[in-house]
Scaffold this motif. Structure first.
Motif, PDB file in Angstrom:
ATOM      1  N   ASN A  62       0.820  -1.215   0.000  1.00 30.84           N
ATOM      2  CA  ASN A  62       0.000   0.000   0.000  1.00 30.84           C
ATOM      3  C   ASN A  62       0.849   1.258   0.000  1.00 30.84           C
ATOM      4  OD1 ASN A  62      -2.524  -1.267  -0.027  1.00 30.84           O
ATOM      5  ND2 ASN A  62      -2.510  -1.555   2.188  1.00 30.84           N
ATOM      6  N   ASP A 237     -11.812   3.452   1.095  1.00 24.62           N
ATOM      7  CA  ASP A 237     -11.900   2.005   0.917  1.00 24.62           C
ATOM      8  C   ASP A 237     -11.832   1.284   2.264  1.00 24.62           C
ATOM      9  OD1 ASP A 237     -12.072   2.414  -1.770  1.00 24.62           O
ATOM     10  OD2 ASP A 237     -10.039   1.748  -2.250  1.00 24.62           O
ATOM     11  N   LYS A 238     -11.014   1.794   3.182  1.00 25.58           N
ATOM     12  CA  LYS A 238     -10.956   1.210   4.519  1.00 25.58           C
ATOM     13  C   LYS A 238     -12.300   1.355   5.222  1.00 25.58           C
ATOM     14  CE  LYS A 238      -6.675  -0.248   4.756  1.00 25.58           C
ATOM     15  NZ  LYS A 238      -6.386  -1.698   4.901  1.00 25.58           N
ATOM     16  N   LYS A 241     -14.608  -1.065   3.671  1.00 24.78           N
ATOM     17  CA  LYS A 241     -14.064  -2.421   3.832  1.00 24.78           C
ATOM     18  C   LYS A 241     -14.040  -3.210   2.522  1.00 24.78           C
ATOM     19  CE  LYS A 241     -15.490  -2.678   8.677  1.00 24.78           C
ATOM     20  NZ  LYS A 241     -16.252  -3.438   9.708  1.00 24.78           N
ATOM     21  N   ASP A 243     -12.631  -2.640  -1.995  1.00 31.07           N
ATOM     22  CA  ASP A 243     -11.879  -1.808  -2.943  1.00 31.07           C
ATOM     23  C   ASP A 243     -12.766  -1.116  -3.966  1.00 31.07           C
ATOM     24  OD1 ASP A 243      -9.376  -2.394  -1.809  1.00 31.07           O
ATOM     25  OD2 ASP A 243      -9.295  -4.295  -2.894  1.00 31.07           O
TER      26      ASP A 243
END
Length: 475
Positions: A62, A237-238, A241, A243
């Protein structure tokens, strides 16, 4: 001696990095897809998709995916800092009166394209709501970074209008928007990414051409823009959860089925003659450089039509000319030269053949025009005035200008495919043109302030061989 010196490290390097950031980012999008395993691998499907069982390669981590390309831009910005005034002198020599504010509008087009495509029903990475959240986060990060640096660094603009030149907000906004388009539609077609980064590149170039920013400003701005969107998508995106709303729903064709391409090139140039031999004062042209943009659209897997837009420059050496004062025994004056250069544009047929798994050979033939730049030969004489102030008086001796002329170029290149969309190309081209040169000779006589001019013309060869490297993106 003043000559135009443009090196790879600081001559519009963002033009070369744009293709790299497109290719690097486009490949990075694929790493989230489940790996294909053979029966001999010894791993179950459940094991294969367990992140704890996978160790990502360095370029797929990342941190690297988010920061690698921005760091390249920041590095290029630092490398150009000491040479930014030289680069602006080149702009002032070739297009001193450029005044076109397309960059005020072009910077927004990639982002507007995302919303237009969504509203037209073209499914991208995310639905409109999530895309808007990611875009808003990008704007917030970009605004904080740009403005905090601008009003801390307080760098004066090249036009002297104010002290908030570094970094370029237009460039940051343009590359932020281009990365937004790339994130949303880059997997659907690489043409979206190429279009977005092309528009952002021309926005950054416009900031320089309009004399509003130094090259180091636009490079730093580009890095901030890309970084802002990368960080925004990482955090969004986190939060979700995953992409994206529609990840892994696209089908890809082999770009080499019809190897249309866009490439950026830089190389050395060797003139077929001493370009200033007719001056007859012992000076000579040196090995020059060529840089430019080349692309082609292919109708099948072998034949296409392409064009080449390039700039060539040949420095003039005065190292064999003596300026020693016979009475003092020391140098009391010096010759100042400007390089002989031209802008070139050609169009014609291109041919490509796949000679090995990762190797392509390409050939081309083109015809077009070559537009020369005005240069001069001057004498700089140091002097001391009545108040003991040291002065440098510079007097033009000769002004030379190649006229626009017909041009032919042909070349052969070999491309090694780094991946399915990006290649590294070694090229060699022959360029023929024979323009009329206009020479203006200054005769100062007894009046140094009002010299008489003697103008004469002659047709001279401006042909050269160029060889170098291209970064080539296929689509």
């Amino acid at each position: 001696m003043q000559i135009v010196k443009l090196h790879l490290n600081y001559t519009f390097p963002y033009l070369f990095l744009f293709l790299f950031c497109f290719a690097f980012n486009s490949r990075a999008q694929y790493v989230n897809r489940p790996p294909v395993l053979s029966q001999q691998s010894g791993l179950s499907v459940q094991d294969s998709i367990d992140p704890t069982n996978l160790k990502k390669p360095f370029f797929q981590t990342n941190a690297v995916k988010i920061g690698f390309v921005p760091v390249l831009f920041f590095t290029a910005s630092a490398l150009t800092w000491d040479d930014r005034e030289k680069i602006r002198e080149t702009r002032n020599r070739y297009i001193p009166t450029f005044d076109n504010h397309y960059d005020n509008y072009l910077q927004y087009v990639p982002a507007a394209s995302v919303y237009a495509l969504n509203l037209a029903g073209v499914k991208g990475r995310n639905n409109l709501k999530r895309a808007s959240i990611s875009y808003a986060a990008s704007i917030g990060i970009m605004a904080i970074l740009v403005n905090s640096i601008k009003y801390t660094a307080k760098v004066e603009r090249p036009d002297g209008s104010n002290n908030n030149s570094f970094p370029s907000g237009h460039s940051a906004n343009a590359f932020m928007n281009a990365t937004f388009l790339h994130k949303e539609y880059g997997e659907l077609s690489p043409m979206y990414s190429i279009s977005g980064y092309t528009m952002s590149t021309f926005t950054a170039l416009g900031r320089e051409l309009n004399n509003r920013h130094w090259i180091s400003d636009v490079l730093a701005g580009a890095g901030i823009g890309i970084l802002s969107t990368q960080l925004a998508y990482f955090f969004v995106d986190k939060f979700y959860k995953n992409d994206g709303d529609h990840v892994n729903e696209y089908k890809f064709k082999d770009p080499l089925e019809r190897p249309s391409y866009l490439s950026l090139k830089m190389g050395y140039a060797w003139a077929s003659r001493n370009l200033v031999e007719n001056f007859d004062i012992g000076i000579h042209s040196k090995t020059g450089f060529e840089m430019g943009l080349e692309g082609a659209y292919y109708f099948n897997n072998h034949w296409g039509i392409g064009s080449d837009f390039s700039f060539v420059s040949f420095p003039i050496s005065t190292e064999n000319v003596s300026t020693v004062d016979p009475d003092l025994g020391t140098s009391s004056s010096s010759l100042v030269t400007e390089s002989i250069g031209a802008l070139n544009f050609t169009v014609g047929p291109h041919f490509t053949h796949h000679i090995a798994e990762k190797w392509l050979v390409q050939a081309k033939l083109g015809a077009g025009v070559s537009a020369g730049a005005t240069g001069k030969l001057s004498l700089k004489i140091p002097n001391v005035d009545d108040d003991d102030n040291y002065l440098n008086n510079e007097f033009d001796i000769l002004v030379y200008k190649p006229a626009t002329a017909f041009k032919i170029n042909t070349g052969l290149s070999f491309t090694y495919m780094l991946n399915s969309e990006l290649g590294l190309t070694a090229y060699s081209d022959y360029n023929y043109s024979k323009p009329n040169f206009t020479y203006t000779l200054m005769d100062y006589g007894q009046d140094m302030d009002n010299p008489t001019q003697k103008i004469f013309k002659e047709k001279d060869d401006l042909s050269y061989i160029a060889a170098g490297l291209r970064i080539t993106a296929f689509f």
